[in-house]
Design an enzyme around this catalytic site. Structure first.
Site, PDB file in Angstrom:
ATOM      1  N   ILE A   1      17.834   7.783 103.115  1.00  0.00           N
ATOM      2  CA  ILE A   1      17.192   6.777 103.944  1.00  0.00           C
ATOM      3  C   ILE A   1      16.364   5.842 103.062  1.00  0.00           C
ATOM      4  O   ILE A   1      15.652   6.298 102.164  1.00  0.00           O
ATOM      5  CB  ILE A   1      16.310   7.424 105.042  1.00  0.00           C
ATOM      6  CG1 ILE A   1      15.677   6.352 105.945  1.00  0.00           C
ATOM      7  CG2 ILE A   1      15.248   8.331 104.456  1.00  0.00           C
ATOM      8  CD1 ILE A   1      14.979   6.915 107.174  1.00  0.00           C
ATOM      9  N   SER A   2      16.514   4.545 103.274  1.00  0.00           N
ATOM     10  CA  SER A   2      15.738   3.525 102.581  1.00  0.00           C
ATOM     11  C   SER A   2      15.919   3.668 101.063  1.00  0.00           C
ATOM     12  O   SER A   2      17.032   3.608 100.558  1.00  0.00           O
ATOM     13  CB  SER A   2      14.271   3.627 103.010  1.00  0.00           C
ATOM     14  OG  SER A   2      13.544   2.491 102.613  1.00  0.00           O
ATOM     15  N   TRP A   3      14.823   3.880 100.312  1.00  0.00           N
ATOM     16  CA  TRP A   3      14.920   4.086  98.858  1.00  0.00           C
ATOM     17  C   TRP A   3      15.865   5.234  98.541  1.00  0.00           C
ATOM     18  O   TRP A   3      16.653   5.168  97.586  1.00  0.00           O
ATOM     19  CB  TRP A   3      13.526   4.364  98.315  1.00  0.00           C
ATOM     20  CG  TRP A   3      13.389   4.529  96.834  1.00  0.00           C
ATOM     21  CD1 TRP A   3      13.094   3.569  95.914  1.00  0.00           C
ATOM     22  CD2 TRP A   3      13.520   5.764  96.095  1.00  0.00           C
ATOM     23  NE1 TRP A   3      13.041   4.124  94.651  1.00  0.00           N
ATOM     24  CE2 TRP A   3      13.289   5.452  94.732  1.00  0.00           C
ATOM     25  CE3 TRP A   3      13.803   7.073  96.451  1.00  0.00           C
ATOM     26  CZ2 TRP A   3      13.340   6.430  93.735  1.00  0.00           C
ATOM     27  CZ3 TRP A   3      13.863   8.058  95.468  1.00  0.00           C
ATOM     28  CH2 TRP A   3      13.624   7.725  94.121  1.00  0.00           C
TER      29      TRP A   3
END
Length: 283
Positions: free
Chosen positions: A102-104
């Protein structure tokens, strides 16, 4: 199944100790490795982990400098961190795995899938993009993401949650404070900086078409950090991708876990139950 039943331990991979939590699965498929967003320890996945089908074994870990994993002497690029995660899984006895980022952590998941084409079976990318070459957030959002203050200052977190995360947090910013309440400790300034440095100059654009694993892309329609167009770009470049758009923001996987988790379960469990200890390690 709640995360309180996880086996939490420290695994030393070379010179780097990593805090790891394993939720044993009742099925026979490979484990799902969870890669978190910037500054967030493994506890951040509790809303997701708590409703995920108990058949799926789950491995969570704190990247160096976050949570219970000590800060390394030097920053690390994504390829090195992907090698570290791959070695960690091998030490835990997993020859094959699925990965969700998720995300980074989605950048790390892409790098892991690319570097481990035979070990990594399926890939789930949530609220993420292709790195430095992407359609960016606004300067206001980028500025607020440049530090880990929101993890250390609850009042600041409430003020900025709606602007940076979007979705339901625009009207209920207190939910963001609830999500970080379980964190064992805030990320250190140096650990957060190292995560920022890991993404500098990194992009998955050159190798995305080379990722052959079936991929599920999850994206919110109101994500200030990762505009939706980035998910559409990744879906077009990946050879076997499915895009699922949900009505929420950057943290929709956590705020809408009961609605989104079944999509992830269907994607992972439809692949069949393959042994997590079968496969040829990548070199």
């Amino acid at each position: 199944m709640s995360g309180v039943h996880d086996r939490v331990s420290t695994v030393r991979v070379g010179e780097q100790p990593l805090r790891v939590a394993i939720r044993p699965g009742t099925g026979g498929g490979p484990p799902l490795l969870l890669c978190n967003g910037i500054g967030a320890p493994l506890e951040a996945f509790e809303p997701f982990n708590g409703v995920l089908d108990p058949a799926i074994e789950v491995v969570r870990f704190d990247v160096p400098g976050v949570g219970g994993s000590p800060v390394p002497p030097l920053p690390y690029p994504f390829p090195r961190l992907a090698r570290l995660a791959g070695r960690m899984l091998a030490q835990l006895g997993y020859d094959r795995f699925d990965v969700l980022g998720i995300s980074w952590g989605g950048g790390l998941a892409q790098q892991l899938a690319f570097q481990n084409p035979r070990r990594c079976r399926r890939l789930v990318l949530v609220s993420t993009a292709t790195g430095s070459l992407m359609v960016p957030a606004t300067p206001r959002v980028l500025l607020r993401m440049s530090t880990g203050r929101r993890y250390r200052d609850p009042a600041h977190n409430r003020r900025v949650a709606g602007d940076i995360y979007g979705g339901v947090l625009r009207n209920q910013p207190e939910l963001a404070e609830h999500l970080i309440r379980a964190f064992a400790r805030p990320v250190s300034a140096r650990g957060y900086l190292y995560q920022l440095v890991a993404g500098l100059g990194w992009t998955s654009l050159p190798f995305l078409p080379l990722i052959r694993q079936p991929t599920l892309i999850l994206a919110g329609d109101d994500d200030p950090i990762i505009p939706l167009v980035n998910a559409r770009i990744m879906a077009a470049l990946l050879s076997a991708a499915r895009l699922h758009v949900y009505p929420d923001g950057h943290l929709g996987l956590l705020t809408r876990a009961r609605e989104i988790v079944p999509v992830v379960e269907e994607f992972l469990l439809a692949a069949g139950a393959a042994s997590p200890h079968v496969g040829v390690p990548d070199t």
